[in-house]
Design an enzyme around this catalytic site. Structure first.
Site, PDB file in Angstrom:
ATOM      1  N   GLU A   1     -52.656  56.612  57.116  1.00  0.00           N
ATOM      2  CA  GLU A   1     -52.643  57.852  57.896  1.00  0.00           C
ATOM      3  C   GLU A   1     -52.313  59.017  56.955  1.00  0.00           C
ATOM      4  OE1 GLU A   1     -49.891  56.936  60.994  1.00  0.00           O
ATOM      5  OE2 GLU A   1     -51.174  55.413  61.883  1.00  0.00           O
TER       6      GLU A   1
ATOM      7  N   GLU B   1     -48.275  62.927  66.017  1.00  0.00           N
ATOM      8  CA  GLU B   1     -49.571  62.266  65.874  1.00  0.00           C
ATOM      9  C   GLU B   1     -50.638  63.325  65.641  1.00  0.00           C
ATOM     10  OE1 GLU B   1     -50.160  59.105  65.836  1.00  0.00           O
ATOM     11  OE2 GLU B   1     -48.402  58.136  66.736  1.00  0.00           O
TER      12      GLU B   1
ATOM     13  N   HIS C   1     -47.539  61.132  61.577  1.00  0.00           N
ATOM     14  CA  HIS C   1     -48.476  60.016  61.682  1.00  0.00           C
ATOM     15  C   HIS C   1     -49.897  60.527  61.879  1.00  0.00           C
ATOM     16  CE1 HIS C   1     -45.777  56.385  62.258  1.00  0.00           C
ATOM     17  NE2 HIS C   1     -44.915  57.391  62.264  1.00  0.00           N
TER      18      HIS C   1
END
Length: 820
Positions: free
Chosen positions: A383, A548, A476
């Site tokens: 990631e 995220e 992330h």
């Protein structure tokens, strides 16, 4: 200054035992010829050693940090304290990455330029005519590239070294037969590279197999490889055949990334989104174990004989991080308020860096009053978008902007820019070299197996003892949802109700075209108990988040239906800093406005849920008592993977230990009994033996021979007889148990008990007999044997005997045994 020390220095210098031993040792092997052969410089060194030995031998002096001045005189001044862990020198070379000893690594150093496309890169719009190529495989194709020495499931990490595997690096790509040979040459044995195999199935068509995370058979998502010997006018097709996720952003328009070295050198063009006829679909070849998915796309290369790279997302390697940190340390301004330390060494021996960023405080009270903010990235190595957000944050917080200076004045920033350097180096998508997902092991006690996580948690634990930690955020990437969003932890504390949602809402207002508050979730699930955000939240950090960021792009505002660039991600790092200032503004107007807006949004969500259930609700009362977890969906849509338990090397050891335990397991010794207990057990065993003999009498041949003349109802009553006998055993056991409890049992009473039991059984089971032993045949004609037909006797239970036998003389009810 030190009278006792000066007195001792005037005494005669005593020889150092260690130096004396080394002189004799070297002289024995011919390397040392005695003091006469030493130069004057060596003599001066020996004199200095003698002085050091004298000083260290002093009982009043415990420090080894004293220095000598340029004239050789003792200067009782302490040396500059060394760092707890040595980071790389600002003037020296970078620390080379350490690889597992099974991995082959090419000696080339790769570098990609940073570039921002001048025009937005829009999502791919499917036409419906995209081809779904059938997977052919090696049977009908030609393998043009394949990694052989790759550790997979069943093995585990043992050691690492710079450069990986020893020996000569083999040439894995095929050998071109001439200038007309248009076969592509593949390579992935470089930092963060991932490609296991390439099969040529047509002139310009290739099937690609990704390598799983090392020491596992899972997590195929990240790819990054090089191709050479390209042709400009041809349309190539690449198909990755072993992806594991059933859903992907490639199904809604995401494109792969391509980098051309000729474009970079001549036109200063870097990574860009390319590809047509993009499809993500289920693999038609089933191996019986796992269900695979395919990604296919077509491409036209911009130049002949070019070297190009393909990647899942913008790569950011461990070497890239070290180059950035080196530039910070070489900056005379930034190095004043940014201190670089080594948090720990990873399992593979690579350095995990820790940055402490804050302006020097004027007073101790001012330093103690500062709150802390903890940020981390790349716990999942594939990631890489987390590293680009981190780079944007560091660029801003280390700048001379007034807002950055204010943040450094009021906060202490603890930053771990790359938590899993081993995984980043080898090109893993999710795991470390332990073969496990580190973001499920923040509660671990295995420091040697998960050092990066263990030291990070302990660093935060010590930080909480010193000061309040206002915010924790772990960066992330997300492979199935667009935009950027946060996962938090909902608090049931009425005092701080909804407070954990204020920061995400503020961030969505500061970055409305990138950040989606609607996609945020604050539910704490049991399967996420080992994640960083949940563990830190339970340690007392209210604002604990996982950020995220999508691999794709935005569906919001001016950036709708466009891919994110590295500049977009770096700008989010700036927005995190900007939101921190709003969140901590002494004027609480913004905070209270966001809190009121959150309550209104929550009421709307509750009404929506009740309407879906077809129920009426009145939210004017105590609507805030409704559990927020009941109205929120789970975070199962995130890139989650369950913990796989112990690291692989410990898993094997545990299995061996369990096998040895089973092999050498000894029965537990029964405790010693008293004489009274032994006598009672002996009598009990005798009673049980005699009772068994009594019950076995009907099986004897003498009794069986007489049963040939008995009516057929004996056969019908067999099952009832056996069930009654089974029911009588527990009653006897009850008597024996009563005896164990201290009730004495007389042998004569035991005999009468057996007689009574047998009499009752004969009357119950065989109603055609009486205790007086006068046999009676049943008068029911249906029970008599049919003439000229043999009765269907059970031969295994009643063996055949002669018919001329006399009437029976033995009955089980009359066999009474007496006991001495």
């Amino acid at each position: 200054m030190f009278p006792a020390l000066e007195t001792e220095l005037k005494q005669e210098a005593l020889p150092d035992p260690y130096e004396d031993f080394m002189y004799h040792h070297l002289q024995y092997y011919g390397y040392f010829k005695g003091p006469t052969c030493l130069s004057s410089a060596v003599h001066r060194q020996l004199d200095a050693v003698s002085r050091d030995s004298l000083m260290l031998a002093s009982p009043l002096l415990k420090s080894r940090q004293l220095l000598h001045d340029e004239f050789g005189e003792v200067n009782p001044c302490l040396r500059e304290p060394r760092d707890l862990f040595a980071a790389f020198s600002s003037s020296g070379p970078l620390q080379a990455p350490r690889w597992p000893i099974e991995c082959e690594v090419i000696k080339e150093n790769l570098h990609h330029i940073e570039w921002v496309p001048p025009q937005p890169e829009y999502f791919y719009q499917p036409t419906g005519n995209e081809k779904l190529p059938e997977i052919v495989g090696e049977d009908k194709g030609t393998v043009v590239y394949q990694l052989d020495s790759v550790p997979t499931e069943g093995s585990y990490f043992t050691s690492s070294r710079v450069g990986g595997k020893r020996g000569i690096i083999r040439e894995l790509a095929v050998t071109l037969q001439g200038p007309e040979d248009n076969t592509l040459l593949f390579e992935s044995r470089f930092e963060s590279g991932n490609l296991q195999k390439a099969v040529r199935v047509d002139t310009y068509e290739y099937e690609l197999t990704l390598r799983t995370d090392l020491y596992t058979n899972k997590h195929t998502q990240w790819f990054y490889f090089r191709v050479q010997n390209t042709r400009k006018d041809a349309t190539y097709r690449f198909t990755i055949v072993n992806l594991l996720k059933p859903k992907s952003l490639y199904t809604i328009g995401m494109k792969p990334l391509m980098y051309s070295q000729l474009d970079a050198s001549t036109h200063n063009i870097g990574w860009r989104r390319e590809g047509n006829e993009i499809r993500y679909y289920k693999n038609n070849r089933d191996n019986g174990q796992q269900l695979f998915y395919c990604l296919t796309w077509t491409i036209q290369f911009p130049h002949d004989q070019d070297t190009c790279f393909f990647a899942h997302f913008y790569p950011y390697t461990y070497t890239d991080l070290q180059c950035y940190l080196l530039s910070v340390m070489n900056n005379p301004v930034q190095s004043q308020f940014c201190k670089l330390r080594t948090l720990c060494r990873s399992l593979g021996g690579n350095t995990v860096y820790l940055l402490t960023i804050t302006n020097p405080a004027r007073t101790p009270q001012e330093a103690a009053a500062k709150k802390a903010v903890v940020l981390s990235a790349r716990v999942h190595p594939g990631e890489s978008n987390g590293s680009w957000i981190m780079k944007g944050f560091l660029d801003f917080i280390l700048s001379n902007s007034p807002d950055a200076q204010l943040l450094r004045d009021i906060f202490v920033f603890k930053v771990v820019p790359m938590l899993n350097p081993d995984g980043v180096i080898v090109g893993n998508y999710r795991c470390s070299l332990a073969g496990r997902d580190l973001n499920r092991h923040y509660k671990t006690i295995l420091k040697e197996s998960f050092p990066c996580i263990w030291y990070t948690r302990n660093m935060i634990k010590r930080l909480l003892e010193e000061r309040e930690v206002l915010l924790y955020c772990d960066f992330h990437g997300h492979s199935r949802k667009n935009n950027i969003f946060l996962y938090g932890c909902g608090s049931s504390d009425r005092k701080h109700w909804l407070h954990e949602r204020v920061f995400p809402l503020m961030l969505s207002k500061n970055a409305p075209d990138k950040f989606s508050f609607h996609s945020c979730n604050f539910k704490v699930q049991k399967c996420k108990e080992g994640t960083g955000r949940v563990v830190m939240w339970r340690m007392g950090i209210l604002n604990s988040y996982t950020m995220e960021s999508t691999f794709g792009g935005s569906t919001l505002g001016n950036k709708r239906d466009t891919h994110f660039t590295t500049e977009d991600l770096k700008s989010l790092g700036y927005h995190v800093c900007d939101t921190l200032l709003d969140f901590c503004d002494p004027d609480r107007t913004k905070f209270m406005q966001c809190l009121a807006e959150l309550k209104e949004l929550l009421q709307q969500e509750i009404r929506k849920k009740f309407n879906e259930l077809g129920q009426d609700t009145d939210l004017e009362g105590s609507w805030s008592d409704i559990s927020l977890s009941d109205i929120e969906s789970s975070t199962s849509g995130s890139d989650s993977s369950l913990s796989d338990g112990l690291p692989l090397h410990l898993l094997n050891i545990a299995h061996e230990v369990n096998q040895k335990k089973k092999m050498y397991k000894k029965k537990k010794k029964k405790p010693l009994q008293t004489r009274k207990q032994r006598n009672e057990q002996y009598q009990k065993n005798n009673l049980m033996r005699e009772l068994k003999l009594t019950e076995d009498v009907p099986e004897r041949a003498g009794f069986a021979s007489t049963l040939q003349k008995q009516p057929t109802f004996f056969r019908n009553s067999e099952n009832a007889s056996s069930s009654t006998m089974r029911n009588d055993k527990p009653r006897l056991n009850e008597v024996l148990r009563g005896r164990d409890k201290g009730t004495s049992l007389d042998p004569s009473k035991m005999a009468s008990l057996i007689l009574t039991k047998n009499t009752e059984r004969m009357q119950t089971e065989k109603p055609g007999f009486t205790v007086s032993c006068s046999p009676k045949r049943s008068t029911n004609p249906s029970q008599e044997p049919v003439p000229d037909r043999k009765p269907n006797w059970s031969r295994n239970r009643y063996p055949a005997t002669k018919r001329g036998r006399a009437t029976m003389t033995v009955y089980p009810s009359l066999h009474i045994y007496t006991y001495p």
